[in-house]
Design a protein around this motif. Structure first.
Motif, PDB file in Angstrom:
ATOM      1  N   THR A   1      44.838  91.522 -87.637  1.00 33.08           N
ATOM      2  CA  THR A   1      44.055  92.217 -88.657  1.00 33.08           C
ATOM      3  C   THR A   1      44.042  93.718 -88.396  1.00 33.08           C
ATOM      4  O   THR A   1      44.198  94.524 -89.326  1.00 33.08           O
ATOM      5  CB  THR A   1      42.610  91.679 -88.691  1.00 33.08           C
ATOM      6  OG1 THR A   1      42.637  90.287 -89.025  1.00 33.08           O
ATOM      7  CG2 THR A   1      41.774  92.429 -89.713  1.00 33.08           C
ATOM      8  N   VAL A   2      43.856  94.110 -87.151  1.00 32.29           N
ATOM      9  CA  VAL A   2      43.868  95.532 -86.792  1.00 32.29           C
ATOM     10  C   VAL A   2      45.262  96.123 -87.030  1.00 32.29           C
ATOM     11  O   VAL A   2      45.398  97.251 -87.519  1.00 32.29           O
ATOM     12  CB  VAL A   2      43.429  95.728 -85.329  1.00 32.29           C
ATOM     13  CG1 VAL A   2      43.620  97.184 -84.901  1.00 32.29           C
ATOM     14  CG2 VAL A   2      41.970  95.318 -85.151  1.00 32.29           C
TER      15      VAL A   2
ATOM     16  N   GLU B   1      32.462  88.064 -90.861  1.00 30.99           N
ATOM     17  CA  GLU B   1      32.078  88.946 -91.961  1.00 30.99           C
ATOM     18  C   GLU B   1      32.331  90.402 -91.610  1.00 30.99           C
ATOM     19  O   GLU B   1      32.810  91.178 -92.441  1.00 30.99           O
ATOM     20  CB  GLU B   1      30.600  88.737 -92.306  1.00 30.99           C
ATOM     21  CG  GLU B   1      30.297  87.385 -92.947  1.00 30.99           C
ATOM     22  CD  GLU B   1      28.816  87.181 -93.172  1.00 30.99           C
ATOM     23  OE1 GLU B   1      28.020  88.013 -92.681  1.00 30.99           O
ATOM     24  OE2 GLU B   1      28.441  86.192 -93.836  1.00 30.99           O
ATOM     25  N   ARG B   2      32.023  90.788 -90.378  1.00 29.25           N
ATOM     26  CA  ARG B   2      32.252  92.164 -89.957  1.00 29.25           C
ATOM     27  C   ARG B   2      33.737  92.496 -89.945  1.00 29.25           C
ATOM     28  O   ARG B   2      34.138  93.610 -90.282  1.00 29.25           O
ATOM     29  CB  ARG B   2      31.654  92.393 -88.564  1.00 29.25           C
ATOM     30  CG  ARG B   2      30.132  92.368 -88.532  1.00 29.25           C
ATOM     31  CD  ARG B   2      29.617  92.821 -87.184  1.00 29.25           C
ATOM     32  NE  ARG B   2      29.959  94.217 -86.938  1.00 29.25           N
ATOM     33  CZ  ARG B   2      29.772  94.837 -85.765  1.00 29.25           C
ATOM     34  NH1 ARG B   2      29.260  94.157 -84.740  1.00 29.25           N
ATOM     35  NH2 ARG B   2      30.090  96.099 -85.616  1.00 29.25           N
ATOM     36  N   LEU B   3      34.561  91.527 -89.578  1.00 30.15           N
ATOM     37  CA  LEU B   3      36.006  91.734 -89.577  1.00 30.15           C
ATOM     38  C   LEU B   3      36.517  91.989 -90.993  1.00 30.15           C
ATOM     39  O   LEU B   3      37.344  92.871 -91.225  1.00 30.15           O
ATOM     40  CB  LEU B   3      36.703  90.515 -88.965  1.00 30.15           C
ATOM     41  CG  LEU B   3      38.219  90.591 -88.798  1.00 30.15           C
ATOM     42  CD1 LEU B   3      38.592  91.710 -87.840  1.00 30.15           C
ATOM     43  CD2 LEU B   3      38.764  89.257 -88.293  1.00 30.15           C
ATOM     44  N   VAL B   4      35.998  91.218 -91.951  1.00 27.95           N
ATOM     45  CA  VAL B   4      36.392  91.398 -93.345  1.00 27.95           C
ATOM     46  C   VAL B   4      35.885  92.737 -93.880  1.00 27.95           C
ATOM     47  O   VAL B   4      36.624  93.463 -94.564  1.00 27.95           O
ATOM     48  CB  VAL B   4      35.853  90.235 -94.204  1.00 27.95           C
ATOM     49  CG1 VAL B   4      36.111  90.504 -95.683  1.00 27.95           C
ATOM     50  CG2 VAL B   4      36.503  88.923 -93.786  1.00 27.95           C
ATOM     51  N   PHE B   5      34.647  93.091 -93.576  1.00 27.23           N
ATOM     52  CA  PHE B   5      34.095  94.373 -94.024  1.00 27.23           C
ATOM     53  C   PHE B   5      34.891  95.535 -93.452  1.00 27.23           C
ATOM     54  O   PHE B   5      35.095  96.558 -94.121  1.00 27.23           O
ATOM     55  CB  PHE B   5      32.625  94.495 -93.607  1.00 27.23           C
ATOM     56  CG  PHE B   5      31.706  93.535 -94.304  1.00 27.23           C
ATOM     57  CD1 PHE B   5      32.045  93.000 -95.542  1.00 27.23           C
ATOM     58  CD2 PHE B   5      30.502  93.157 -93.727  1.00 27.23           C
ATOM     59  CE1 PHE B   5      31.199  92.117 -96.193  1.00 27.23           C
ATOM     60  CE2 PHE B   5      29.655  92.274 -94.369  1.00 27.23           C
ATOM     61  CZ  PHE B   5      30.000  91.747 -95.603  1.00 27.23           C
TER      62      PHE B   5
ATOM     63  N   THR C   1      31.452  83.910 -84.338  1.00 27.14           N
ATOM     64  CA  THR C   1      30.339  83.602 -85.228  1.00 27.14           C
ATOM     65  C   THR C   1      30.693  83.980 -86.657  1.00 27.14           C
ATOM     66  O   THR C   1      31.641  84.730 -86.904  1.00 27.14           O
ATOM     67  CB  THR C   1      29.070  84.374 -84.814  1.00 27.14           C
ATOM     68  OG1 THR C   1      29.324  85.788 -84.949  1.00 27.14           O
ATOM     69  CG2 THR C   1      28.699  84.068 -83.370  1.00 27.14           C
ATOM     70  N   THR C   2      29.923  83.439 -87.584  1.00 31.58           N
ATOM     71  CA  THR C   2      30.127  83.782 -88.993  1.00 31.58           C
ATOM     72  C   THR C   2      29.902  85.262 -89.223  1.00 31.58           C
ATOM     73  O   THR C   2      30.613  85.913 -90.005  1.00 31.58           O
ATOM     74  CB  THR C   2      29.171  82.964 -89.878  1.00 31.58           C
ATOM     75  OG1 THR C   2      29.400  81.570 -89.652  1.00 31.58           O
ATOM     76  CG2 THR C   2      29.392  83.283 -91.348  1.00 31.58           C
ATOM     77  N   ARG C   3      28.901  85.821 -88.539  1.00 37.04           N
ATOM     78  CA  ARG C   3      28.610  87.249 -88.651  1.00 37.04           C
ATOM     79  C   ARG C   3      29.802  88.085 -88.186  1.00 37.04           C
ATOM     80  O   ARG C   3      30.152  89.088 -88.797  1.00 37.04           O
ATOM     81  CB  ARG C   3      27.374  87.582 -87.810  1.00 37.04           C
ATOM     82  CG  ARG C   3      27.022  89.060 -87.746  1.00 37.04           C
ATOM     83  CD  ARG C   3      26.724  89.631 -89.112  1.00 37.04           C
ATOM     84  NE  ARG C   3      26.299  91.017 -89.032  1.00 37.04           N
ATOM     85  CZ  ARG C   3      26.226  91.841 -90.080  1.00 37.04           C
ATOM     86  NH1 ARG C   3      26.528  91.400 -91.285  1.00 37.04           N
ATOM     87  NH2 ARG C   3      25.830  93.092 -89.928  1.00 37.04           N
TER      88      ARG C   3
ATOM     89  N   TYR D   1      37.455  82.940 -86.393  1.00 39.65           N
ATOM     90  CA  TYR D   1      38.466  83.916 -85.996  1.00 39.65           C
ATOM     91  C   TYR D   1      38.752  83.791 -84.511  1.00 39.65           C
ATOM     92  O   TYR D   1      37.995  83.177 -83.755  1.00 39.65           O
ATOM     93  CB  TYR D   1      38.016  85.333 -86.341  1.00 39.65           C
ATOM     94  CG  TYR D   1      36.822  85.827 -85.555  1.00 39.65           C
ATOM     95  CD1 TYR D   1      36.983  86.567 -84.382  1.00 39.65           C
ATOM     96  CD2 TYR D   1      35.525  85.550 -85.986  1.00 39.65           C
ATOM     97  CE1 TYR D   1      35.883  87.007 -83.657  1.00 39.65           C
ATOM     98  CE2 TYR D   1      34.425  85.991 -85.273  1.00 39.65           C
ATOM     99  CZ  TYR D   1      34.609  86.726 -84.107  1.00 39.65           C
ATOM    100  OH  TYR D   1      33.529  87.158 -83.391  1.00 39.65           O
ATOM    101  N   SER D   2      39.874  84.372 -84.114  1.00 40.00           N
ATOM    102  CA  SER D   2      40.277  84.364 -82.720  1.00 40.00           C
ATOM    103  C   SER D   2      40.772  85.752 -82.347  1.00 40.00           C
ATOM    104  O   SER D   2      40.916  86.625 -83.208  1.00 40.00           O
ATOM    105  CB  SER D   2      41.403  83.340 -82.497  1.00 40.00           C
ATOM    106  OG  SER D   2      42.584  83.748 -83.183  1.00 40.00           O
ATOM    107  N   GLY D   3      41.068  85.937 -81.069  1.00 41.28           N
ATOM    108  CA  GLY D   3      41.576  87.224 -80.624  1.00 41.28           C
ATOM    109  C   GLY D   3      42.887  87.574 -81.294  1.00 41.28           C
ATOM    110  O   GLY D   3      43.127  88.737 -81.646  1.00 41.28           O
TER     111      GLY D   3
END
Length: 203
Positions: free
Chosen positions: A89-90, A8-12, A3-5, A81-83
């Protein structure tokens, strides 16, 4: 389901980690202030006695800021995003969190091939992960924003920055006298990449 949310959480998440890591860089210098004051020192003592530590802070600050900006620009091209993207990112966040450690070591220990490899290698790993993310995004239409895809020029720039870090790592460890100064090669590799790209475009 992505989801878009969630995006956003991934970017934050990465923004918060970067902010914390870049703040941690200054703490070792803050901690020496009471000792300098107790000995009746001045600001000149800080710059004279801790010049290496200050230089390490400035370099690492600039590198983390540049890596964050590259990550920020990259995610302008992300629509979902995907797994795999989350994993990368992590992994990238780990390299950012780790960087204050070799930064602190460079301020306390004399340069050695191992320490140089740890310091520059952490930066190189971070840049390489960003390049891996660029490859993933370009090759995955479900992730890449349809209205803002990664341009060949942007991808090439990411590649040459990573190449610069790898070259700095090789030079800094292979030539002990060069050590951390090998990072100045980063000012050269983007120019070389741009010249090669222009020649190919003309050809």
């Amino acid at each position: 389901m992505a989801t878009t949310r969630g995006l956003e959480r991934l970017v934050f998440f990465t923004d918060a980690i970067t902010a914390i890591a870049i703040t941690l860089l200054i703490l070792p210098l803050v901690e020496v202030v009471p000792d300098i004051a107790a000995e009746g020192g001045s600001i000149g003592v800080l710059f004279d006695g801790y010049f290496g530590q200050i230089l390490g802070f400035l370099i690492s600050f600039a590198v983390i800021a540049r890596l964050w900006f590259a990550h920020h620009q990259l995610f302008e091209h992300v629509g979902a995003y995907s797994g795999r993207l989350v994993f990368l990112t992590v992994l990238w966040a780990f390299t950012i969190v780790l960087l204050p450690l070799p930064t602190a070591l460079t301020a306390q220990l004399n340069p050695s091939p191992g320490l140089v490899a740890f310091y520059i290698g952490t930066m190189a790993a971070s840049s390489l992960v960003l390049t891996a993310m660029s490859v993933l995004i370009r090759r995955t239409p479900d992730i890449q924003a349809a209205d803002n895809p990664i341009t060949p020029r942007s991808f090439a720039a990411s590649y040459w920055v990573s190449a610069g870090f790898v070259l700095a790592l090789i030079l800094g460890t292979a030539i002990p006298a060069l050590n951390y100064w090998a990072l100045f090669v980063l000012f050269v590799t983007p120019t070389i990449g741009a010249l090669i790209r222009r020649r190919r475009e003309r050809g």
